[in-house]
Write an enzyme that holds these catalytic residues in place. Sequence first.
Site, PDB file in Angstrom:
ATOM      1  N   HIS A 271       1.580 -18.855  15.451  1.00 47.17           N
ATOM      2  CA  HIS A 271       0.889 -19.756  16.388  1.00 47.17           C
ATOM      3  C   HIS A 271      -0.172 -20.453  15.557  1.00 47.17           C
ATOM      4  O   HIS A 271      -1.020 -19.781  14.962  1.00 47.17           O
ATOM      5  CB  HIS A 271       0.152 -18.964  17.474  1.00 47.17           C
ATOM      6  CG  HIS A 271       1.037 -18.444  18.560  1.00 47.17           C
ATOM      7  ND1 HIS A 271       0.538 -17.789  19.654  1.00 47.17           N
ATOM      8  CD2 HIS A 271       2.382 -18.514  18.737  1.00 47.17           C
ATOM      9  CE1 HIS A 271       1.542 -17.457  20.464  1.00 47.17           C
ATOM     10  NE2 HIS A 271       2.666 -17.873  19.928  1.00 47.17           N
ATOM     11  N   ASP A 316      -0.395 -24.332  19.222  1.00 48.95           N
ATOM     12  CA  ASP A 316      -0.793 -23.475  20.331  1.00 48.95           C
ATOM     13  C   ASP A 316      -1.445 -24.345  21.388  1.00 48.95           C
ATOM     14  O   ASP A 316      -0.988 -25.456  21.630  1.00 48.95           O
ATOM     15  CB  ASP A 316      -1.671 -22.350  19.819  1.00 48.95           C
ATOM     16  CG  ASP A 316      -1.570 -21.117  20.688  1.00 48.95           C
ATOM     17  OD1 ASP A 316      -1.146 -21.235  21.845  1.00 48.95           O
ATOM     18  OD2 ASP A 316      -1.924 -20.036  20.215  1.00 48.95           O
TER      19      ASP A 316
HETATM   20  C1  DNO Z   1      -1.919 -17.802  25.146  1.00 54.46           C
HETATM   21  C2  DNO Z   1      -0.864 -17.039  24.507  1.00 54.46           C
HETATM   22  C3  DNO Z   1      -0.877 -15.592  24.923  1.00 54.46           C
HETATM   23  C4  DNO Z   1       0.368 -14.915  24.435  1.00 54.46           C
HETATM   24  C5  DNO Z   1       0.449 -13.466  24.789  1.00 54.46           C
HETATM   25  C6  DNO Z   1       1.595 -12.828  24.087  1.00 54.46           C
HETATM   26  O1  DNO Z   1      -1.787 -18.958  25.283  1.00 54.46           O
HETATM   27  O2  DNO Z   1      -0.873 -17.183  23.146  1.00 54.46           O
HETATM   28  O3  DNO Z   1      -0.909 -15.530  26.310  1.00 54.46           O
HETATM   29  O4  DNO Z   1       1.477 -15.537  24.992  1.00 54.46           O
HETATM   30  O5  DNO Z   1      -0.700 -12.793  24.464  1.00 54.46           O
HETATM   31  O6  DNO Z   1       1.929 -11.633  24.694  1.00 54.46           O
END
Ligand code: DNO
Length: 362
Positions: A271, A316
Amino acid sequence: MRMVFRWYGEGNDSVTLKQIKQIPGVEGVVWALHDIHAGEEWPVDRLLAFKEQVEKYGLHIEVVESVNLHEDIKLGRPTRDKYIENYKRTIENLAKVGVKVICYNFMPVFDWIRTDLYKELEDGSTALFYEKAKVANMDPMELVRKIADYPDFTMPGWEPVRLQRLSELFAAYKDVTEEDLWNNLKFFLEQIIPIAELNDIKMAIHPDDPPWSIFGLPRIITNKENIGRLLKLVDNPYNGVTLCSGSLGVNPNNNVAEMVREFADRIPFAHIRNVRLYENGDFIETSHRACDGSVDICDIVKAYHENGFTGYARPDHGRHIWNEQCRPGYGLYDRALGIMYLWGIWDSLERQRKGKSYAAHS
Ligand code: DNO
């Protein structure tokens, strides 16, 4: 680097598959069956239907985020056994539709936390913001009420079922220490990783966001040392990490590029996003561009490139720009800009490495 884009599903996301397909270099969606409660098995027929829907647009579904864990697994309760069995069946079912990576997290009770979903930046856009002192002084129930103000958005980790059980969960975690959490994670991984390996699916734990304890709950996937410990709990390439530069990057002691260099072969999923830190511990999410925030995105991409990274990556959270109405942090525009920034860095590094034009049509 194989670029993917998070998509919450038809009717649950303002972004369409057609739009995602038009972002340069995006090959698949990162997805989940968000209506299935943590601990339940994901049924094959639902997975097949989802695959068909996405593949129509020439995109794949190789990365799932998240298959959430039932709290009993994190708490190490005897009832965890049945939920771990369901998790194994879900892994097998996901393998049947071609999934290669499962992102999950081991955060007690909550997933990611912010105090403001629409904080204005100096350019007039808005972004997710975290005010450290506010969380430190907050009754968690207040945060729950705040999220309830946005009923259209189901955030991972904030499912209504979990929220209804909030006080019960706080009581259950009262005496759970970080070491207990480590033991419970080890137990889970020892059960799961052989099944993941058999099904050729990499398990990729997401770091805690933010990477410190909140509301007195323990959090353990927070820094380089602990990621190293996690990887050794079950020392197998199928036990990996979703290296999230934004989550880890809000602790100024975390050097994410250094982590990429150290753990490159155990990162099936990256990410990549930026965040701006303030001296008092607050942070806000900015554009992906390195100079807009506190995280050296250029060095992170360089570290992936040096290591010949062939895993999946996604931009992200993004800012909300150009009046876009979308899930907080998950609009189309800023994440698409983020992707182009990441490709820009990556392609110029590739150009240098190859010493010749990288244009396909030259
Ligand atoms: C937020 C995401 C998190 C992620 C979880 C994985 O945007 O990066 O919610 O999906 O923590 O389990």
